[in-house]
Scaffold this active site. Sequence first.
Site, PDB file in Angstrom:
ATOM      1  CG  LEU C  73       9.005  13.418  13.536  1.00 48.64           C
ATOM      2  CD1 LEU C  73       8.320  12.375  14.398  1.00 48.64           C
ATOM      3  CD2 LEU C  73      10.020  14.199  14.357  1.00 48.64           C
ATOM      4  CB  CYS C  74      10.621  13.575   6.446  1.00 42.25           C
ATOM      5  SG  CYS C  74       9.396  12.393   5.895  1.00 42.25           S
ATOM      6  CG  HIS C  75      16.056  11.389   8.174  1.00 42.38           C
ATOM      7  ND1 HIS C  75      15.093  10.483   8.548  1.00 42.38           N
ATOM      8  CD2 HIS C  75      16.934  11.440   9.202  1.00 42.38           C
ATOM      9  CE1 HIS C  75      15.387  10.006   9.757  1.00 42.38           C
ATOM     10  NE2 HIS C  75      16.496  10.569  10.172  1.00 42.38           N
ATOM     11  CG  MET C 109       7.300   9.704   4.374  1.00 41.22           C
ATOM     12  SD  MET C 109       5.647   8.937   4.478  1.00 41.22           S
ATOM     13  CE  MET C 109       4.574  10.373   4.446  1.00 41.22           C
ATOM     14  CD  GLU C 110      11.338  12.034   0.611  1.00 44.27           C
ATOM     15  OE1 GLU C 110      10.944  10.855   0.854  1.00 44.27           O
ATOM     16  OE2 GLU C 110      11.964  12.715   1.441  1.00 44.27           O
ATOM     17  CG  ASP C 124      -5.857  25.709  -7.090  1.00 44.33           C
ATOM     18  OD1 ASP C 124      -6.738  26.357  -6.503  1.00 44.33           O
ATOM     19  OD2 ASP C 124      -4.894  26.245  -7.669  1.00 44.33           O
TER      20      ASP C 124
END
Lengths: 153, 153, 153, 153, 153, 153
Positions: C73-75, C109-110, C124
């Site tokens: 739901l992120c733009h 969020m970024e 990793d």
Amino acid sequence: MSDLSHVDESGAVRMVDVGAKPLSRRRAVARATVRMAPATAARLGALPKGDALTTAQLAGIMAAKRTSDLIPLCHPLPLSVVDVRLTVVAGGVEVEAVAETTARTGVEMEALMAVSVAALTVYDMAKAVDKEMSITDVTLVEKTKEVVCAPPS
Amino acid sequence: MSDLSHVDESGAVRMVDVGAKPLSRRRAVARATVRMAPATAARLGALPKGDALTTAQLAGIMAAKRTSDLIPLCHPLPLSVVDVRLTVVAGGVEVEAVAETTARTGVEMEALMAVSVAALTVYDMAKAVDKEMSITDVTLVEKTKEVVCAPPS
Amino acid sequence: MSDLSHVDESGAVRMVDVGAKPLSRRRAVARATVRMAPATAARLGALPKGDALTTAQLAGIMAAKRTSDLIPLCHPLPLSVVDVRLTVVAGGVEVEAVAETTARTGVEMEALMAVSVAALTVYDMAKAVDKEMSITDVTLVEKTKEVVCAPPS
Amino acid sequence: MSDLSHVDESGAVRMVDVGAKPLSRRRAVARATVRMAPATAARLGALPKGDALTTAQLAGIMAAKRTSDLIPLCHPLPLSVVDVRLTVVAGGVEVEAVAETTARTGVEMEALMAVSVAALTVYDMAKAVDKEMSITDVTLVEKTKEVVCAPPS
Amino acid sequence: MSDLSHVDESGAVRMVDVGAKPLSRRRAVARATVRMAPATAARLGALPKGDALTTAQLAGIMAAKRTSDLIPLCHPLPLSVVDVRLTVVAGGVEVEAVAETTARTGVEMEALMAVSVAALTVYDMAKAVDKEMSITDVTLVEKTKEVVCAPPS
Amino acid sequence: MSDLSHVDESGAVRMVDVGAKPLSRRRAVARATVRMAPATAARLGALPKGDALTTAQLAGIMAAKRTSDLIPLCHPLPLSVVDVRLTVVAGGVEVEAVAETTARTGVEMEALMAVSVAALTVYDMAKAVDKEMSITDVTLVEKTKEVVCAPPS
């Protein structure tokens, strides 16, 4: 209650576990139709080089390769071929896609994705001259498989 | 010969240049229907948590954001909202999507992509129990814009 | 019942409509820690060219650019900068990311995606020598905005 | 100096060559926790349809499929299943993911990516009501394999 | 030591911060040549519908839109147009791409990506009949900008 | 008329069907050169940590994994290794990439994509100080295979 294969008894969604299924050679064929004014269809079919149709054909092939990115519970598949054909008919364009793989699960969503995105691309190319198009009859017309290898046991 | 906006006079395909168009607030609404056996539709609507529908709704929203990756000649757009709704009816599921942006070109392909991928996701979720589904009537039902800013001159 | 911003009153998920919000210059800073054996951390910090850290830094920057592809739901946002820094400390690696944009919605969020994927990349790179690592304290440490433009009215 | 498997003796990064490893059936399980105020956790668990949790579950599944796009030195793997579960507990949400494949290299990064992106999605859904959340204890809890096929010789 | 714009004084890589730059209308033109046997070039130019060239043209346009996904430190840009042209000449194919945007940073990498991927696509289409092709002279031939808007202050 | 393998007799483009080909272990090596002013090359080679070269190396590896997303008619391949090396020489940077897979079709486009995107990344890192760079001699230098498994019959 639920043999909907991607929803378990508690209602939670899940990816079907295909790890124990045999490797099979699988093939699926899907179709769709883009309906448009006959004048639009006539023009699409009369372009000097057919490029609008080539654009849609390529968009369908490329979208098939990204099916598992787009459909949340689809497995990634090593597609061995995707073939998309567009035919201009009176009142529209018919789209057919064949997808094949050697994998543990079927390839019908890849064929359906190919025809859907090819049809949307025809729509995009022609929308400036025809505001009344629609895409209909997106269907699976064939699905076959042939086991090539026993499952890992 | 060609006012098909994405094909020039020589037949070559091209992305329409929108650099000189004004920034407008734009909105598009699209619909599609997934036809299925009434027994399938009844079950989709009776799942304990409605998650098959949520899965399709999210798939549609996420696909809208990737429209310019999938439709070769679409421009990337900063979507301000995508809303996808699914309604179970007798014999199927109706899908409606609204997409909005403030941009130099229209947002109808994003709305059409959202309903198409949401419909394909419903198909994927239910295909184990219903082999005769089809997706129909993928159409644009509304397209509006309102200029918010003069073009760069 | 629900001020959870992405769930409406009926329980359906939705993308928040940011079309009427003003354009603001926005900045977010996030942090995360990768915990590992001191011997692993010492080796990461003693590599001749620091390339394990550069790999994680680049992975974080690239992931930030794909946040709207990954978080449903992120733009999509036009990031003006993403900066990711990794510092080797006793017992681990600290990751910090700054993300900035001029947009109608926040950029946290970024920044969080950047630190998460950078941390997973460290994991990793080092997992062959350390089976007991963990990623902790993924948090937002700063979020600011400054309106630069009135909303479209 | 370096048994960090992705960094060679000169310090240059590299993708490990797995071409000579046997095809094995592989499974990994990872976990993460999203810490939040008890009031936030209570609300997440009381939503009428659990859709915030379904959104996070799907985001985790989809992200697992894109692991090799995001972690620079990961190999692409044909995932046979990804299963993501979220449980609301006092003070947070616990996320667990299982990933399986039949491949030449392990699937732990896919499981870790799934829990990380599912956790970030919970964060995104709840951030409007809780500014103090954090993601902790992202760890691998199980990793197994079983050779199914001799390596190509 | 370093005016290499993406490497700071400590040697760490970074995305250049463009947040304070003015919005400008920007244009870049790039070129590349695919060298091949004259017999191959003649055949490419004599195909009934020019589709090999259309395929390359579309691949170039689509790749331009994904530049910021591929070049680690590139900013995402709202491309207003990408135009790719291929011309069959004696001994090869010349590729030219124009990319335009209204943004805070230049669009040359998008034009260079377009010609590179278009050239690689020609290579892919013809590699079954010509094992000696090469791609040369990938260069930027024009780069301009025109400020359209003062920077946010 | 057409043994161009991706164009059929009617001029339509197509993905070659590799479903009946044997699984082979395949390897391809490609090279490219970025030409630049000697002063630019000297600086690239004198950076404290070599990070500009690491950035290009990683970009090449990651792009190889996305080849089938970018080249319309390429098959998705399970790469077992991609190795990208950059060497600073007088007047430029030489890039070499090795790609390997066990698959039904060759891996040369993956190697060519790796060197192309690595070269474009060097260009991006250095373009602020050198406006006259070019990328040349993108070529395949080796292509081998070894059948490991009979085709499905």
